[in-house]
Enzyme design. Structure first.
Site, PDB file in Angstrom:
ATOM      1  N   GLU A 214      62.576  67.167  75.151  1.00 38.51           N
ATOM      2  CA  GLU A 214      63.278  67.187  73.738  1.00 38.51           C
ATOM      3  C   GLU A 214      62.353  67.775  72.653  1.00 38.51           C
ATOM      4  OE1 GLU A 214      67.298  64.476  74.399  1.00 38.51           O
ATOM      5  OE2 GLU A 214      65.147  63.383  73.838  1.00 38.51           O
ATOM      6  N   ASP A 233      65.389  54.589  78.143  1.00 40.02           N
ATOM      7  CA  ASP A 233      66.382  55.375  77.345  1.00 40.02           C
ATOM      8  C   ASP A 233      66.866  56.465  78.432  1.00 40.02           C
ATOM      9  OD1 ASP A 233      68.136  56.382  75.188  1.00 40.02           O
ATOM     10  OD2 ASP A 233      66.525  58.001  74.806  1.00 40.02           O
ATOM     11  N   HIS A 238      69.289  59.207  83.504  1.00 39.66           N
ATOM     12  CA  HIS A 238      69.489  60.495  83.794  1.00 39.66           C
ATOM     13  C   HIS A 238      68.496  61.036  84.834  1.00 39.66           C
ATOM     14  CE1 HIS A 238      71.850  59.797  80.253  1.00 39.66           C
ATOM     15  NE2 HIS A 238      70.990  60.209  79.271  1.00 39.66           N
TER      16      HIS A 238
HETATM   17  C1  BG6 Z   1      70.886  59.740  75.727  1.00 37.92           C
HETATM   18  C2  BG6 Z   1      69.647  59.161  75.233  1.00 37.92           C
HETATM   19  O1  BG6 Z   1      71.367  59.231  76.940  1.00 37.92           O
HETATM   20  O2  BG6 Z   1      70.599  61.188  76.315  1.00 37.92           O
HETATM   21  C3  BG6 Z   1      69.040  60.189  73.826  1.00 37.92           C
HETATM   22  O3  BG6 Z   1      69.817  58.038  74.574  1.00 37.92           O
HETATM   23  C4  BG6 Z   1      68.801  61.728  74.816  1.00 37.92           C
HETATM   24  O4  BG6 Z   1      67.804  59.827  73.600  1.00 37.92           O
HETATM   25  C5  BG6 Z   1      70.119  62.080  75.152  1.00 37.92           C
HETATM   26  O5  BG6 Z   1      68.420  62.306  73.606  1.00 37.92           O
HETATM   27  C6  BG6 Z   1      69.979  63.487  76.091  1.00 37.92           C
HETATM   28  O6  BG6 Z   1      71.192  63.947  76.405  1.00 37.92           O
HETATM   29  P1  BG6 Z   1      71.450  65.471  76.334  1.00 37.92           P
HETATM   30  O7  BG6 Z   1      72.951  65.551  76.989  1.00 37.92           O
HETATM   31  O8  BG6 Z   1      71.459  65.916  74.915  1.00 37.92           O
HETATM   32  O9  BG6 Z   1      70.609  66.100  76.890  1.00 37.92           O
END
Ligand code: BG6
Length: 474
Positions: A214, A233, A238
């Site tokens: 990110e 987090d 994920h």
């Molecule tokens: C969330 C996290 O679960 O996923 C965040 O708490 C992160 O920190 C986000 O930015 C990323 O999700 P996506 O769908 O924007 O890639």
């Protein structure tokens, strides 16, 4: 099409509900996926009339006016303070009144979009006021947002508490990555393509990288984030989910039990992580962010190398990496194949094949192959073959929360996390945390501490630091 249900959103004024859940419901209505006979009950602490709450939601909705009208007509607001009994009693009465008005006994989907500290109390009180009951004719399900627990022990305790109220088949623990189109595509890619399935093993694959990078910081979530850090987090959920879907055996049947059994087998085969295989980082200036402790040691970056001790993956490293304020924003699974047989191309530098499953920004897949350079006798050059999801299917693919709400209404748990799965994934993060590594400061817009590159260099590997152009394959 889903019908005869009441969707109760607890924590309805929060960011998640406002930015993700209501727009997802609106999209489902637009696509005619919800039928007519449903109600949405928004629950939160603040004082709102139905009309005032509708106005709030409307701000987050765009397009399809008719679908908004359908949503608005079925949207109700109920004030409830999660710690006091009165609110639950009122909610119970209200849901009964609603059923009476609609002349049905509706199915119920509760969505706990609240702070996790309320999960246990809400579950207990739903039971106390008879709101959690299933009958032969009517289902009752509950969705738990993340984070679910803070480590293996707390997740285990929470599982125990909520299982006093709900049976496992009523519980939907969410990970929104499992609702993303390209993530759902992994099983199909592997299971339905003969060209990949025989290659999916240690004999042919050199290593796998799972990257969620990110290019922004902790934004307005610093209070929460500072207590969590990157591994909790996004790592525990994920990234580990992506690892499971990539590494698991193809289940005999495509149903929740078989898929989740296979994922748990992967988690249980992950070798205990050692110090040199974890690098933590913190971006420069993090401790000056509002809401962050000045001496905070929270990591905003992690890279780890995991091994799966089974026959399929013997010796193949799985590299997981994620961080904030990095030089690029993308999420993908990168599968690097072993060197091709080079005997007939002596003296030429030939690159290995790779496959990228790109989740975002542009979703698609890409394979790097070797081809012949035009005109020249047996000169090899690398070429790319792409699948651009949007080019093939248009821009209207469902968003993650839309898919997940739909699956929960449909009673399909295959894209939700089972109790044992969540505890096993915490175990891996707990081990990494127990190493007590200090985060290394890295500059914003970089790819994290250089130590994470060293982790790769041992074997002449490199981090995959880009998102692919899946439209043109260049
Ligand atoms: C969330 C996290 O679960 O996923 C965040 O708490 C992160 O920190 C986000 O930015 C990323 O999700 P996506 O769908 O924007 O890639």
């Amino acid at each position: 099409m889903q019908n005869d249900f009441t969707f109760i959103i607890m924590g309805a004024t929060g960011d998640l509900a406002q930015k993700k859940l209501f727009p997802a419901i609106h999209r489902l209505i637009s696509k005619n996926k919800l039928g007519n006979d449903f109600s949405i009950v928004a629950v939160a602490r603040s004082e709102f009339s139905n009309e005032q709450f509708s106005e709030l939601v409307k701000k987050k909705i765009s397009g399809n006016e008719a679908a908004w009208k359908t949503l608005e007509e079925r949207l109700y607001y109920q004030k409830l303070d999660f710690d006091t009994m009165e609110g639950y009693e009122n909610l119970g009465k209200f849901l009964k009144k609603l059923d009476k008005k609609r002349n049905i006994k509706s199915n119920k989907l509760f969505y706990l979009a609240t702070l996790p500290k309320h999960f246990k109390g809400i579950a207990k009180n739903l039971k106390k006021f008879g709101l959690a009951e299933e009958t032969k004719k009517n289902w009752c399900r509950v969705v738990f947002e993340k984070p679910f627990g803070n480590d293996e022990i707390s997740a285990g305790k929470l599982n125990k508490e909520i299982r006093k109220v709900f049976a496992e088949n009523q519980i939907y623990r969410i990970d929104h990555y499992l609702g993303k189109e390209l993530v759902q595509n992994i099983g199909v890619l592997r299971g339905a393509n003969r060209i990949f399935s025989p290659l999916w093993n240690a004999e042919n694959i050199d290593h796998v990288q799972i990257n969620l990078l990110e290019n922004f910081g902790v934004e307005n979530r610093s209070n929460f984030y500072d207590q969590e850090g990157a591994m909790k987090d996004v790592g525990q959920n994920h990234l580990i989910q992506l690892l499971c879907l990539t590494a698991m055996e193809i289940p005999k049947q495509f149903n929740a039990k078989s898929i989740r059994d296979e994922k748990v087998k992967v988690l249980k085969s992950i070798r205990k992580i050692i110090g040199k295989n974890v690098v933590l980082g913190q971006y420069e200036g993090y401790t000056e962010e509002k809401g962050v402790k000045r001496n905070s040691n929270t990591e905003t970056f992690f890279a780890m190398k995991l091994f799966i001790d089974n026959k399929r993956w013997k010796g193949v490293p799985f590299y997981l990496r994620s961080g904030k304020n990095l030089g690029k924003k993308f999420a993908s699974i990168y599968i690097q194949f072993k060197e091709p047989n080079l005997s007939m191309f002596k003296g030429q530098e030939i690159l290995s094949n790779y496959l990228v499953i790109q989740i975002q920004p542009e979703d698609g897949m890409l394979v790097r192959l070797n081809g012949k350079a035009p005109g020249e006798k047996l000169k090899v050059m690398s070429v790319k073959m792409t699948f651009c999801h949007q080019c093939a299917f248009g821009p209207n693919s469902p968003e993650a929360y839309e898919t997940l709400i739909h699956e929960a209404l449909d009673g399909d748990q295959s894209v939700f996390i089972r109790a044992d799965e969540i505890e096993e994934s915490w175990k891996i993060i707990d081990q990494a945390i127990a190493l007590k590594k200090k985060p290394i400061i890295y500059s914003k817009n970089s790819f994290g501490p250089t130590e994470s590159e060293k982790m790769m260099k041992e074997k002449d590997r490199e981090w995959f630091n880009k998102s692919e152009n899946v439209v043109q394959g260049i």
